[in-house]
Scaffold this motif. Sequence first.
Motif, PDB file in Angstrom:
ATOM      1  N   ARG A 178       0.558  38.974 -12.457  1.00 30.04           N
ATOM      2  CA  ARG A 178       0.024  37.784 -13.118  1.00 30.04           C
ATOM      3  C   ARG A 178      -0.210  36.720 -12.055  1.00 30.04           C
ATOM      4  NH1 ARG A 178      -0.503  35.768 -17.816  1.00 30.04           N
ATOM      5  NH2 ARG A 178       0.736  37.355 -18.872  1.00 30.04           N
ATOM      6  N   VAL A 179      -1.407  36.137 -12.101  1.00 24.95           N
ATOM      7  CA  VAL A 179      -1.739  35.034 -11.203  1.00 24.95           C
ATOM      8  C   VAL A 179      -2.117  33.853 -12.092  1.00 24.95           C
ATOM      9  CG1 VAL A 179      -3.139  34.262  -9.274  1.00 24.95           C
ATOM     10  CG2 VAL A 179      -2.613  36.707  -9.511  1.00 24.95           C
ATOM     11  N   HIS A 180      -1.359  32.788 -11.987  1.00 25.64           N
ATOM     12  CA  HIS A 180      -1.588  31.618 -12.832  1.00 25.64           C
ATOM     13  C   HIS A 180      -2.897  30.919 -12.471  1.00 25.64           C
ATOM     14  CE1 HIS A 180       2.197  31.726 -14.985  1.00 25.64           C
ATOM     15  NE2 HIS A 180       2.729  32.145 -13.850  1.00 25.64           N
ATOM     16  N   ALA A 181      -3.500  30.293 -13.437  1.00 26.33           N
ATOM     17  CA  ALA A 181      -4.799  29.631 -13.270  1.00 26.33           C
ATOM     18  C   ALA A 181      -4.776  28.583 -12.161  1.00 26.33           C
ATOM     19  CB  ALA A 181      -5.240  29.009 -14.587  1.00 26.33           C
ATOM     20  N   THR A 182      -3.665  27.896 -11.990  1.00 21.65           N
ATOM     21  CA  THR A 182      -3.581  26.854 -10.963  1.00 21.65           C
ATOM     22  C   THR A 182      -3.650  27.437  -9.561  1.00 21.65           C
ATOM     23  OG1 THR A 182      -1.166  26.962 -11.033  1.00 21.65           O
ATOM     24  CG2 THR A 182      -2.246  25.282 -12.417  1.00 21.65           C
ATOM     25  N   ARG A 183      -3.522  28.740  -9.450  1.00 22.68           N
ATOM     26  CA  ARG A 183      -3.548  29.416  -8.149  1.00 22.68           C
ATOM     27  C   ARG A 183      -4.846  30.178  -7.921  1.00 22.68           C
ATOM     28  NH1 ARG A 183       2.493  31.332  -9.269  1.00 22.68           N
ATOM     29  NH2 ARG A 183       3.494  29.372  -8.796  1.00 22.68           N
ATOM     30  N   LEU A 184      -5.852  29.889  -8.724  1.00 15.83           N
ATOM     31  CA  LEU A 184      -7.085  30.678  -8.660  1.00 15.83           C
ATOM     32  C   LEU A 184      -8.274  29.847  -8.179  1.00 15.83           C
ATOM     33  CD1 LEU A 184      -6.694  32.813 -11.873  1.00 15.83           C
ATOM     34  CD2 LEU A 184      -6.531  33.583  -9.506  1.00 15.83           C
ATOM     35  N   ARG A 185      -8.142  29.306  -6.972  1.00 19.35           N
ATOM     36  CA  ARG A 185      -9.313  28.689  -6.363  1.00 19.35           C
ATOM     37  C   ARG A 185     -10.344  29.799  -6.170  1.00 19.35           C
ATOM     38  NH1 ARG A 185      -5.416  27.419  -2.618  1.00 19.35           N
ATOM     39  NH2 ARG A 185      -6.679  28.562  -1.124  1.00 19.35           N
ATOM     40  N   THR A 186     -11.546  29.448  -5.832  1.00 15.65           N
ATOM     41  CA  THR A 186     -12.642  30.414  -5.743  1.00 15.65           C
ATOM     42  C   THR A 186     -12.310  31.597  -4.837  1.00 15.65           C
ATOM     43  OG1 THR A 186     -14.226  28.675  -6.183  1.00 15.65           O
ATOM     44  CG2 THR A 186     -15.088  30.677  -5.184  1.00 15.65           C
ATOM     45  N   ILE A 187     -11.818  31.343  -3.638  1.00 11.51           N
ATOM     46  CA  ILE A 187     -11.534  32.431  -2.702  1.00 11.51           C
ATOM     47  C   ILE A 187     -10.399  33.304  -3.224  1.00 11.51           C
ATOM     48  CG2 ILE A 187     -10.662  32.965  -0.392  1.00 11.51           C
ATOM     49  CD1 ILE A 187     -12.231  30.471   0.565  1.00 11.51           C
TER      50      ILE A 187
END
Length: 110
Positions: free
Chosen positions: A81-90
């Motif tokens: 799981r990767v939280h939305a706050t950690r999903l910059r474009t790259i």
Amino acid sequence: MAYDDELADRVRELLAGESGVTEQRMFGGLAFLLNGNMALAVSRQGGILVRVDPEDVDRLLASSRAEAAVMGGRTMRGWLRVHATRLRTIELARWVSRGVEFAKSLPGKD
């Protein structure tokens, strides 16, 4: 809570060049499948779930800000799981690529 439509659109853009991609609503989220194998999902809990090689899970947990994916109180081996706050474009592109590459390594279900 429904999944994040904007995040789903970002994932669609990243998958635009891939063949064999389908979408399926699952568990209140939106799954992206490649040749019938789930690669990742935009989660109704926010962020994404990414399918990875189970052999890579411990290394990825230690070297990234991903967390073990838990569903129904049970850890899902081979999913992060990767939280939305950690999903910059790259970061999003890297995780999508990782999920796609693992899904490609599996026999197609189509």
